[in-house]
Design a protein around this motif. Structure first.
Motif, PDB file in Angstrom:
ATOM      1  N   ARG A  66       0.838  -1.196   0.000  1.00  0.00           N
ATOM      2  CA  ARG A  66       0.000   0.000   0.000  1.00  0.00           C
ATOM      3  C   ARG A  66       0.879   1.255   0.000  1.00  0.00           C
ATOM      4  N   LEU A  67       1.918   1.231   0.823  1.00  0.00           N
ATOM      5  CA  LEU A  67       2.826   2.376   0.863  1.00  0.00           C
ATOM      6  C   LEU A  67       3.496   2.569  -0.487  1.00  0.00           C
ATOM      7  N   ASP A  68       3.911   1.472  -1.104  1.00  0.00           N
ATOM      8  CA  ASP A  68       4.548   1.583  -2.419  1.00  0.00           C
ATOM      9  C   ASP A  68       3.605   2.213  -3.425  1.00  0.00           C
ATOM     10  N   ASP A  69       2.347   1.800  -3.374  1.00  0.00           N
ATOM     11  CA  ASP A  69       1.356   2.390  -4.276  1.00  0.00           C
ATOM     12  C   ASP A  69       1.313   3.900  -4.106  1.00  0.00           C
ATOM     13  N   MET A  70       1.304   4.326  -2.861  1.00  0.00           N
ATOM     14  CA  MET A  70       1.227   5.759  -2.609  1.00  0.00           C
ATOM     15  C   MET A  70       2.474   6.466  -3.137  1.00  0.00           C
ATOM     16  N   LEU A  71       3.591   5.777  -3.035  1.00  0.00           N
ATOM     17  CA  LEU A  71       4.848   6.385  -3.459  1.00  0.00           C
ATOM     18  C   LEU A  71       4.929   6.518  -4.984  1.00  0.00           C
ATOM     19  N   PHE A  72       4.328   5.581  -5.687  1.00  0.00           N
ATOM     20  CA  PHE A  72       4.500   5.588  -7.137  1.00  0.00           C
ATOM     21  C   PHE A  72       3.302   6.135  -7.896  1.00  0.00           C
ATOM     22  N   CYS A  73       2.309   6.610  -7.152  1.00  0.00           N
ATOM     23  CA  CYS A  73       1.141   7.103  -7.858  1.00  0.00           C
ATOM     24  C   CYS A  73       1.506   8.352  -8.645  1.00  0.00           C
ATOM     25  N   TYR A  74       0.684   8.699  -9.600  1.00  0.00           N
ATOM     26  CA  TYR A  74       0.984   9.797 -10.527  1.00  0.00           C
ATOM     27  C   TYR A  74       2.359   9.608 -11.148  1.00  0.00           C
ATOM     28  N   GLY A  75       2.716   8.386 -11.425  1.00  0.00           N
ATOM     29  CA  GLY A  75       3.993   8.129 -12.072  1.00  0.00           C
ATOM     30  C   GLY A  75       5.173   8.670 -11.292  1.00  0.00           C
ATOM     31  N   GLY A  76       5.639   7.944 -10.348  1.00  0.00           N
ATOM     32  CA  GLY A  76       6.782   8.389  -9.545  1.00  0.00           C
ATOM     33  C   GLY A  76       8.042   8.233 -10.343  1.00  0.00           C
ATOM     34  N   ILE A  77       8.162   9.079 -11.349  1.00  0.00           N
ATOM     35  CA  ILE A  77       9.218   8.857 -12.312  1.00  0.00           C
ATOM     36  C   ILE A  77      10.498   9.545 -11.901  1.00  0.00           C
ATOM     37  N   THR A  78      10.368  10.783 -11.503  1.00  0.00           N
ATOM     38  CA  THR A  78      11.579  11.524 -11.178  1.00  0.00           C
ATOM     39  C   THR A  78      11.796  11.535  -9.676  1.00  0.00           C
ATOM     40  N   GLU A  79      13.028  11.821  -9.325  1.00  0.00           N
ATOM     41  CA  GLU A  79      13.424  11.951  -7.939  1.00  0.00           C
ATOM     42  C   GLU A  79      12.474  12.904  -7.212  1.00  0.00           C
ATOM     43  N   GLU A  80      12.230  14.019  -7.880  1.00  0.00           N
ATOM     44  CA  GLU A  80      11.414  15.048  -7.253  1.00  0.00           C
ATOM     45  C   GLU A  80       9.994  14.562  -6.990  1.00  0.00           C
ATOM     46  N   LEU A  81       9.427  13.886  -7.969  1.00  0.00           N
ATOM     47  CA  LEU A  81       8.067  13.374  -7.811  1.00  0.00           C
ATOM     48  C   LEU A  81       7.993  12.356  -6.687  1.00  0.00           C
ATOM     49  N   LEU A  82       9.051  11.560  -6.595  1.00  0.00           N
ATOM     50  CA  LEU A  82       9.122  10.525  -5.567  1.00  0.00           C
ATOM     51  C   LEU A  82       9.003  11.166  -4.188  1.00  0.00           C
ATOM     52  N   ILE A  83       9.759  12.219  -3.991  1.00  0.00           N
ATOM     53  CA  ILE A  83       9.764  12.894  -2.690  1.00  0.00           C
ATOM     54  C   ILE A  83       8.429  13.561  -2.447  1.00  0.00           C
ATOM     55  N   GLN A  84       7.884  14.154  -3.486  1.00  0.00           N
ATOM     56  CA  GLN A  84       6.568  14.778  -3.329  1.00  0.00           C
ATOM     57  C   GLN A  84       5.530  13.747  -2.921  1.00  0.00           C
ATOM     58  N   ASN A  85       5.552  12.629  -3.583  1.00  0.00           N
ATOM     59  CA  ASN A  85       4.588  11.581  -3.256  1.00  0.00           C
ATOM     60  C   ASN A  85       4.765  11.091  -1.830  1.00  0.00           C
ATOM     61  N   ALA A  86       6.019  10.913  -1.424  1.00  0.00           N
ATOM     62  CA  ALA A  86       6.268  10.451  -0.062  1.00  0.00           C
ATOM     63  C   ALA A  86       5.734  11.463   0.942  1.00  0.00           C
ATOM     64  N   THR A  87       5.922  12.731   0.643  1.00  0.00           N
ATOM     65  CA  THR A  87       5.452  13.777   1.549  1.00  0.00           C
ATOM     66  C   THR A  87       3.937  13.742   1.680  1.00  0.00           C
TER      67      THR A  87
END
Lengths: 350, 350
Positions: free
Chosen positions: B92-113
DNA sequence: CTTAGCACTCAAAGAATGAGAGTGCTAAAT
DNA sequence: ATTTAGCACTCTCATTCTTTGAGTGCTAAG
C-alpha cells in the motif's frame, strides 16, 4: 416610519464605528459625534426605526446595535465615500503589480492577488483559467535516457510540463515526427476547444503511428486536462485568522474546501463591476460573518476572470473596494492591449 | 530511588494511555491493566518516583500524570515496540509512493510527503534541494513575439522555467548561438557548482556577444539562484488544526514562518536514522507541545535530503516512525539505484 | 418633533458551593 | 523490605447565585 437624511447619517455612523471597533454601538457614542446634533434619546428612536426597517440589529436587549447584511448593502451602495487613490498610491500599486517582471498574463494576475492580500489583509482568490488562451507552443524534449519532458505554453503565459518515461529511446526521426505532429495539431488551438474528442483523435492517430508512445500520449492528455480546468490561486488565507469575528474552525474548513469556491458559483463572471456577497449562517460552506468582494477583469469586451477578496463582514469597504477596482481595471487594460500574438505591450502608465 | 522493570512498564503504560486518550493518567487505571499486577498504591509510589526522576509530571496536584519530554525520549528509545509493517501494508505504501507516475526523484519525494501527511495526519515537510543534481538540459524557446522561455531541467527531475521579454526578436542564428552557448556551459554542471562567479563569467561572455540579451541573461541568473536554494515542500499543515493540544494561533504562526524551518537547522542532514525533536515553550518559533520526527534519505552514502513529520507531542510514535523509516529507506534505495545519466530504474519491488 | 428621566433587561464577570478524581502518607500485612 | 488498604487532603471543573453596568424603551414635559 420612513427614511430621512438623519437616519441615513446615523446608519453610516453605526457602520463606520462598528467596522472600526467591533463593538455594538450605543446611542450615546453616536449622539456625541460632531456631525450628529441631536440627543441620545433621538438617536435611540431613529435606531429603533432602523432596526424595524431591517438595517440594524441588537445582539441582545441591553447592547448597542450592529449593522445587518441589509445595512451593509445600503452602506456600500449609497452611503460610504471611498477615497479616490492618490497619484503616489497608484504608483505603489503599479509597482506591486509589475514586480518580479509582470510579463505574462498569468504573472500579472498572480501579482495582483498577492498585492491585494497584502493590502487588504484578507484572503484573496483569483481565477486565471486560461480558457480563452491559445496554445502557442508544444515541445517534446528528451532529457536523460528514456525520459521525455512535454512542454505546453499558452498565449497567456502558462507553462505546463510533464515528464514521461518510455520503454525505449526515440530515434531522431521519431521524435521529430511526434513533435511536429503535436505542433501542427495543437498550436493555435484555443484552450477552450481542447475537447476530449479532439484529444482522442490526436492520440489515436499517434498510437497508430507507434504503439509504444503511450506514456507520451497519456502525458499530453493529462496536460490538456490540466490546462482546461479552472485554476484558482489563493493568497493570504492566513490573514483570516487575525479576525476575532471569524470562527477559526470555519476558516480551517474553508481552506480545506477552497477549491470548490468556483464550482459553487461564487466566481460568477457574468457581471461587470463590483459585487459584494455576504456569508450567512445558512450557507454551510462559507465562513459565517464573512463577506466576499468580487470583481471581474476583461479581455476586450469579454469577462475572462475574477478577483475576490474574502474577509470579515466587518470590513473597511471604503478602503478595500478602490484597490480591487483599480487592479481589475489595470489588468483589463493590460491584457486587452495585447497584440494578436498575445504579448503585453510596454507597461505604459499614463 | 532507582529504575526497575516495573517502573519502566508503568512509564510505558502511562505514555501509551496518554497518547491514546489525551487525559492525565491516574494510578487506578494503570493498576487495572492486565500486565500490571500490583495495587494502585504501589503504582502511586512508583509514579511519584518517576516524577522525581523527571519522567512524569502532574498538571496539578489532584490530576493524574503525563509524560515529560524526558519521558517521551526514554519511551521512544527504549520502551516502545513499533510493529513491523505487514506485506500488504508495504504494498500500500509503495502504491502511494508511485502514484501519478513516480518517475523523477522530485516526484518521488513529493509523493512520499503527501503519503506521510495522509498516513500520519500530521504536517510533513520534505526538503528536496537539488544541490546534488546535475543540470541535464537547458533550452531557450521562443513563444510569441519577443517572449522567450528559458527551460532548465535537472537530473533529479526538477523543471524550472522563466519567461523573459526582449526588446526585439532574435534571429535564428542569434537564438542558436545563445542556446548552444548555454547548453555547452551549463549542461553537466552540478547544481552545487552554480556559483555566482560561474554565472557572472557566463553572463559577461554573453553580454559581450550581444548587449541586449540582458533580460535573458538575467533570467538565467535568477533560475540558477532558484535552483540552488533549498526548497521545502509542505503537506498536510491543516491536519495540525485537529489536535486539541496545539494552539491554533501558534499553528498559524508556524505556517507563516515555515520556510525558516531549514534555516533554523531543524532539517539537519548530518545524522542517519531517526531523530525526534520536541517543541518546548522556550523556543518561540516552534509550536508548543509539538514534536517533529526527522529522517534523512541518502543517495549512495551521502545524505541528500530530509523528511520531517510535525505533530503533537502526544503522538503515536510506535505507529508513525515505521512509516517514516520505510519511506526514507525506499527513497534511498530508489535514488541510489540511478544509472549514471540519472534515470530511475524500473521500480522493482522485491 | 425633541429631550430628560427613569424603570427595566440582560450579558459578563466574580463569588460561593459541591462533586469527584487523584494524591500522599500512615500503619498494618506479607 | 515491599506491598497494600484506608483515609484525610487538595485542587479542578461545573454549577449556581450575585452584582455591576451599559444600553434600551417608554413616558411626559419642553
Amino acid at each position: 416610519m420612513r427614511m430621512n437624511e438623519r437616519k441615513l447619517k446615523i446608519l453610516a455612523a453605526v457602520v463606520d464605528f462598528y467596522v472600526r471597533t467591533g463593538e455594538p454601538v450605543g446611542s450615546k457614542v453616536i449622539a456625541s459625534l460632531p456631525n450628529i446634533n441631536v440627543s441620545a434619546a433621538t438617536v435611540r428612536n431613529d435606531m429603533a426605526m432602523l432596526e424595524k426597517l431591517g438595517y440594524l440589529e441588537q445582539p441582545h436587549t441591553s447592547a448597542g446595535r450592529i449593522p445587518t447584511i441589509k445595512g451593509y448593502q445600503l452602506y456600500i451602495e449609497e452611503l460610504m465615500t471611498p477615497p479616490s487613490l492618490s497619484q503616489e498610491e497608484r504608483a505603489r500599486l503599479d509597482d506591486m503589480l509589475f514586480c518580479y517582471g509582470g510579463i505574462t498574463e498569468e504573472l500579472l494576475i498572480q501579482n495582483a492577488t498577492t498585492a491585494l492580500a497584502e493590502l487588504t489583509q484578507c484572503a484573496v482568490v483569483s481565477d486565471f483559467s486560461p480558457k480563452f488562451s491559445v496554445i502557442s507552443k508544444v515541445e517534446v524534449i528528451p532529457t536523460g535516457r528514456r525520459i521525455y519532458v512535454i512542454l505546453l505554453i499558452t498565449s497567456g503565459g502558462s507553462i505546463k510540463n510533464k515528464a514521461c518515461r518510455l520503454e525505449f529511446d526515440l530515434t531522431h526521426e521519431q521524435l521529430n515526427w511526434f513533435s511536429g505532429y503535436l505542433s501542427e495539431h495543437l498550436e493555435g488551438i484555443s484552450v477552450s476547444d481542447l475537447s476530449d474528442e479532439l484529444m482522442e483523435n490526436l492520440t489515436s492517430a499517434m498510437s497508430a503511428y507507434m504503439m509504444s508512445l503511450a506514456p507520451l500520449v497519456q502525458g499530453i492528455f493529462e496536460l490538456s486536462r490540466d490546462l482546461k480546468q479552472r485554476a484558482l490561486l489563493f493568497k493570504g488565507e492566513r490573514n483570516l485568522f487575525s479576525y476575532e469575528d471569524l470562527d477559526k474552525m470555519e476558516i480551517v474548513k474553508f481552506i480545506e474546501r477552497k477549491d470548490e469556491l468556483a464550482l459553487a458559483g461564487f466566481l460568477d463572471d457574468s457581471f461587470s463591476g463590483i459585487r459584494v456577497l455576504f456569508g450567512e449562517d445558512k450557507n454551510s460552506f462559507v465562513i459565517g460573518n464573512s463577506s466576499m468582494i468580487v470583481s471581474n477583469y476583461r479581455k476586450g469586451k469579454k469577462n475572462v476572470g475574477s478577483l475576490g477578496v474574502i474577509g470579515p463582514m466587518r470590513l473597511n469597504y471604503a478602503k478595500v473596494i478602490p484597490y480591487i477596482e483599480y487592479f481589475s481595471q489595470k489588468i483589463t487594460d493590460l491584457i486587452s492591449e495585447q497584440t494578436e500574438d498575445c504579448n503585453l505591450h510596454e507597461e505604459d502608465e499614463n
